[in-house]
Design a protein around this motif. Structure first.
Motif, PDB file in Angstrom:
ATOM      1  N   ARG A   6       0.793  -1.142   0.037  1.00  0.00           N
ATOM      2  CA  ARG A   6      -0.150  -0.004   0.030  1.00  0.00           C
ATOM      3  C   ARG A   6       0.960   1.139   0.112  1.00  0.00           C
ATOM      4  NH1 ARG A   6      -6.063   0.400   0.111  1.00  0.00           N
ATOM      5  NH2 ARG A   6      -5.951  -1.192  -1.321  1.00  0.00           N
ATOM      6  N   ASP A   7       1.905   1.198   0.630  1.00  0.00           N
ATOM      7  CA  ASP A   7       2.965   2.223   0.659  1.00  0.00           C
ATOM      8  C   ASP A   7       4.320   1.683   0.095  1.00  0.00           C
ATOM      9  OD1 ASP A   7       1.196   4.352   2.084  1.00  0.00           O
ATOM     10  OD2 ASP A   7       1.270   2.913   3.405  1.00  0.00           O
ATOM     11  N   ARG A  55       9.943   5.095  -7.848  1.00  0.00           N
ATOM     12  CA  ARG A  55      10.220   6.746  -7.150  1.00  0.00           C
ATOM     13  C   ARG A  55       9.047   7.220  -7.638  1.00  0.00           C
ATOM     14  NH1 ARG A  55      14.809   7.777 -11.619  1.00  0.00           N
ATOM     15  NH2 ARG A  55      16.089   5.657 -11.289  1.00  0.00           N
ATOM     16  N   GLU A  56       7.849   6.370  -7.769  1.00  0.00           N
ATOM     17  CA  GLU A  56       6.619   7.144  -8.103  1.00  0.00           C
ATOM     18  C   GLU A  56       5.679   7.103  -7.074  1.00  0.00           C
ATOM     19  OE1 GLU A  56       6.653   2.835  -9.489  1.00  0.00           O
ATOM     20  OE2 GLU A  56       7.869   4.572  -9.582  1.00  0.00           O
ATOM     21  N   HIS A  57       5.927   6.591  -6.001  1.00  0.00           N
ATOM     22  CA  HIS A  57       4.983   6.337  -4.974  1.00  0.00           C
ATOM     23  C   HIS A  57       4.908   7.714  -4.450  1.00  0.00           C
ATOM     24  CE1 HIS A  57       4.455   2.148  -5.200  1.00  0.00           C
ATOM     25  NE2 HIS A  57       5.622   2.090  -5.225  1.00  0.00           N
ATOM     26  N   ARG A 116       7.399  -4.688  -6.789  1.00  0.00           N
ATOM     27  CA  ARG A 116       6.456  -3.320  -6.937  1.00  0.00           C
ATOM     28  C   ARG A 116       4.872  -3.956  -7.033  1.00  0.00           C
ATOM     29  NH1 ARG A 116       8.588   0.984 -10.209  1.00  0.00           N
ATOM     30  NH2 ARG A 116      10.619   0.445 -10.588  1.00  0.00           N
TER      31      ARG A 116
END
Lengths: 487, 297
Positions: A67-68, A73-75, A148
């Motif tokens: 979820r996190d 690098r897009e979170h 991912r």
């Protein structure tokens, strides 16, 4: 802590349906362990439900961690004022609340429902949870922090399952001391997985973390497959609880009992031989278990399985085991008239008597102190079955004494101890560990029926516990070599 | 003027390929700095390095005086970030998303958040995954503006947005971030030209120039020289002139250091007698096309 709670609440809100499903499934598996469940149904239920529930737990861990996500690098949260350790603690709390706590509750329910004291079984429960964490939950979390997506993580899970299946193929070679390599493997993979999770939340070094996880899996497999038997046995000896006088122990070539040849393939170029190795001279009332025989001077030898020599047919105060040998047919033919000589090393467990308990046989479930909850089933195959929480019952001999006029005994070996682990826990997916044995007819000649000869008779439980572990060299001779050939 | 963002000899490689090759850049406080350049120039890598999403191989960068490698939660409370590739928690409703973020920001402004939702026409009860790409970008921008960031970093924010959404986006950003340093990477030069105060041109991981927008547009001119006769181009060709083209007696090039009298004097010195010299101002897009062509040579 406020932020941890805030993140935790967010995850609970986002995964509420998964939580409900997983907790419900976990608690539902308690029904399969309910005392009224028939043993066969119980086994069938466990066969399907336990892997499913483990998968559900793993999925919940993967979901909450990703979820996190930490890979890439897009979170969004990576550039928010959210401390990574707050996220890590929130995820850990989530797993405690919705995976570990339901397991603990389920286990407590099952233990209590089966008539065992919950408090008295807390050590087993704690070990069980520790193993869940080390073997399933931390590796699942480690996979989640280095992948991912869920499918990617599940590929990793499949990799672990494959590795575990390869490793567990070796399990039978360990003959009771399997808890040493398996425990070491669990420790190694748990430690590596813990470091991977810590490293990812601290530094987000995904490439290094992935390598570390792979190294951990390989190390765990290596520990299991590469650990010398001697090292595992040395570890087992640390847990000896009693000094046993070894001077009376005699190792000799036993009487011929060829019996089954199951597992032997026939080849025209090789001759197969089977040597009985007998150990005698244990103190009165004690039993001996042969754990392993090594005969390095000749071709590879293997200890025969215990089922080849039923436990109740083992000599009193001793043990009988078989060494199987393959040799070139020509070599055999040339030497078949010579005396057989076997040199090697033998590893033994000494079991001391613990208790002998007598009851009237009622053919109902019965709580036997020191053994577990036991019951007999006389459906098609007469079976005796005992269950205890978190580890299999200790080595037990059960004797049913038919009442008059059909006097005599019907004996069964309930359990030849499957693990010599000193821990109050043996690895299994279900909280109750059962062991069953089909009932062997001995002196009793009547119908083997609870309703007829046995109800109202006596039932005796005798238990033994491992107290010492002995390693001895032997050099024994027997009859001529040709007498030991398996037809 | 102090720098809100600074990089010093920043180097980043993927394998053996250098993506940033000694990047030195200063973004003044209060500026709207546009980092432009062709695909693969290293714009996104620069932003990721600035925000500590990746580590540089060498050199350093800082944002609001803090070394990027040490940027932590308190620093991110002053930095807003919107990217075309940003992964928002898709399962959340817009209002839940903003409510979730609020406790992390000491300067979160509820009234501003509500205003932004209204201004961007964002449906508060809609899940983020149900929003169009443009709406999701607006939601990201709203979440990045609602805490009055000191620095707002935007990575290709206009890509894939229609003209109307772009206008909304830019208008909202400019209205709500008056005291904010904005650092934006974009391909969309026409949009950039309308609001950027500074511009940097990145190519091959190097910053070829970094200037105030007014200075840049004043420096570049397209020059068309009509010669008396067909003649060879002068050698050596002046270093400040780019992308020379000749068609008969007409020569065209881009002057990169335009000064009205000096440029004309340099033309006459280079070509001798000329029939006419025409100097035309250049749009930002034309300047970068010229730069890109020059770079490829």
């Amino acid at each position: 802590m406020k932020m941890v709670q805030h993140i935790l609440k967010k995850d609970i809100r986002g995964l509420r349906w998964e939580i409900v499903a997983t907790v419900a499934l976990t608690l539902a598996t308690a029904l399969l362990e309910w005392p009224s469940q028939h043993a066969t149904l119980n086994h069938l239920g466990q066969f399907w439900s336990q892997p499913a529930i483990v998968l559900a737990w793993i999925l919940l861990v993967l979901r909450v961690v990703q979820r996190d996500g930490l890979v890439g690098r897009e979170h969004d949260w990576l550039t928010r004022p959210i401390r990574r350790w707050h996220v890590a603690v929130a995820k850990a709390l989530f797993v405690v609340l919705f995976v570990l706590a339901p397991i603990a509750v389920r286990d407590a329910i099952v233990v209590a429902a089966n008539g065992f004291p919950v408090l008295g079984n807390l050590p087993g429960m704690a070990w069980s949870l520790a193993v869940w964490i080390g073997v399933f939950l931390l590796p699942a979390a480690a996979l989640a922090v280095v992948t991912r997506t869920i499918p990617q993580a599940l590929m990793g899970v499949l990799g672990f399952v494959f590795l575990a299946s390869v490793v567990s193929n070796e399990e039978s070679l360990w003959q009771g001391v399997d808890w040493v390599p398996m425990g070491l493997a669990a420790l190694v993979i748990g430690l590596f997985a813990g470091v991977v999770v810590w490293l990812q939340y601290r530094q987000r070094w995904t490439a290094r973390a992935r390598i570390l996880l792979a190294v951990g899996a390989a190390a765990a497999a290596g520990v299991t497959m590469g650990l010398p038997w001697g090292a595992a046995f040395a570890c087992q000896r640390l847990f000896a609880t009693q000094a046993v006088d070894e001077s009376e122990l005699v190792i000799q070539m036993g009487e011929l009992q060829l019996g089954s040849t199951a597992g032997w393939s026939v080849s025209s170029s090789t001759a197969r031989l089977r040597f009985p190795v007998e150990v005698k001279g244990a103190p009165a009332g004690y039993r001996i278990r042969v754990l392993r025989v090594e005969a390095p001077a000749g071709p590879e030898g293997n200890v025969s399985l215990d089922e080849r020599v039923p436990w109740f047919r083992q000599p009193e105060g001793g043990a009988l085991s078989f060494v199987r040998v393959e040799m070139q047919k020509a070599q055999f033919l040339a030497g078949q008239e010579s005396p057989a000589r076997l040199k090697g090393r033998i590893f033994l467990a000494v079991l001391a008597p613990r208790a002998k308990q007598d009851f009237t046989f009622e053919n109902t479930r019965q709580m036997v102190p020191g053994v577990g909850v036991c019951e007999a089933s006389f459906d098609r195959i007469p079976v005796f079955y005992c269950r205890t929480p978190f580890r299999t019952p200790t080595e037990t001999r059960v004797t049913l004494w038919a009442r008059e006029p059909q006097q005599g005994s019907v004996m069964t070996v309930l359990s030849s101890l499957s693990s010599l682990s000193p821990l109050p826990f043996e690895f299994s997916l279900a909280p109750m560990r059962g062991v069953g044995a089909s009932i062997e007819r001995l002196d009793y000649s009547g119908e083997l029926s609870a309703a007829r000869g046995l109800a109202g008779g006596r039932i005796t439980y005798e238990t033994w516990a491992p107290v010492a572990f002995i390693e001895r060299e032997f050099d024994v001779t027997g009859r001529k070599l040709g007498d030991y050939r398996v037809p | 003027m102090t720098a809100a963002i600074r990089t010093e000899n920043l180097v980043k490689r993927y394998g053996r390929t250098p993506v940033l090759d000694g990047l030195c850049m200063d973004v003044p406080e209060g500026a709207i700095y546009a980092l432009v350049g062709p695909n693969g120039a290293g714009k996104t890598t620069t932003i990721h390095t600035l925000l500590n999403l990746i580590a540089p191989a060498a050199g350093r960068s800082e944002v609001l005086g803090v070394d990027s490698r040490k940027l932590g939660a308190p620093d991110f409370a002053r930095i807003g970030y919107v990217s075309e590739n940003q992964k928002l928690p898709a399962w959340m409703r817009v209002s839940e998303f903003l409510a979730y973020l609020k406790p992390f920001y000491p300067t979160w402004d509820d009234a501003l958040a509500v205003d932004l939702l209204r201004q961007f026409n964002l449906p508060a009860d809609r899940k983020l995954k149900e929003l169009s790409r443009g709406m999701r970008m607006k939601a990201a921008l709203a979440s990045a503006l609602a805490f009055h960031p000191k620095v707002l970093v935007l990575d290709e924010p206009f890509s894939g947005l229609d003209a109307l959404v772009r206008d909304d986006f830019i208008q909202g950003m400019l209205e709500r971030a008056e005291e904010t340093t904005i650092f934006i990477s974009s391909h969309d030069l026409a949009e950039i030209e309308s609001f950027a105060s500074h511009i940097g041109y990145l190519e091959g991981g190097k910053l070829l120039f970094s200037d105030e927008m007014a200075t840049l547009t004043a420096r570049f001119r397209e020059v068309e020289v009509t010669l008396e006769t067909e003649a060879e181009l002068p050698a050596p060709w002046p270093a400040n002139w780019m992308t020379a083209e000749r068609a008969g007696s007409v020569v065209r090039f881009v002057e990169t250091a335009y000064e009205p009298e000096a440029t004309e004097a340099r033309v006459r010195a280079a070509f001798g007698a000329v029939r006419g010299v025409e100097v035309r101002p250049m749009a930002l897009r034309a300047i970068f096309v010229a730069l890109a062509r020059q770079g490829r040579r």
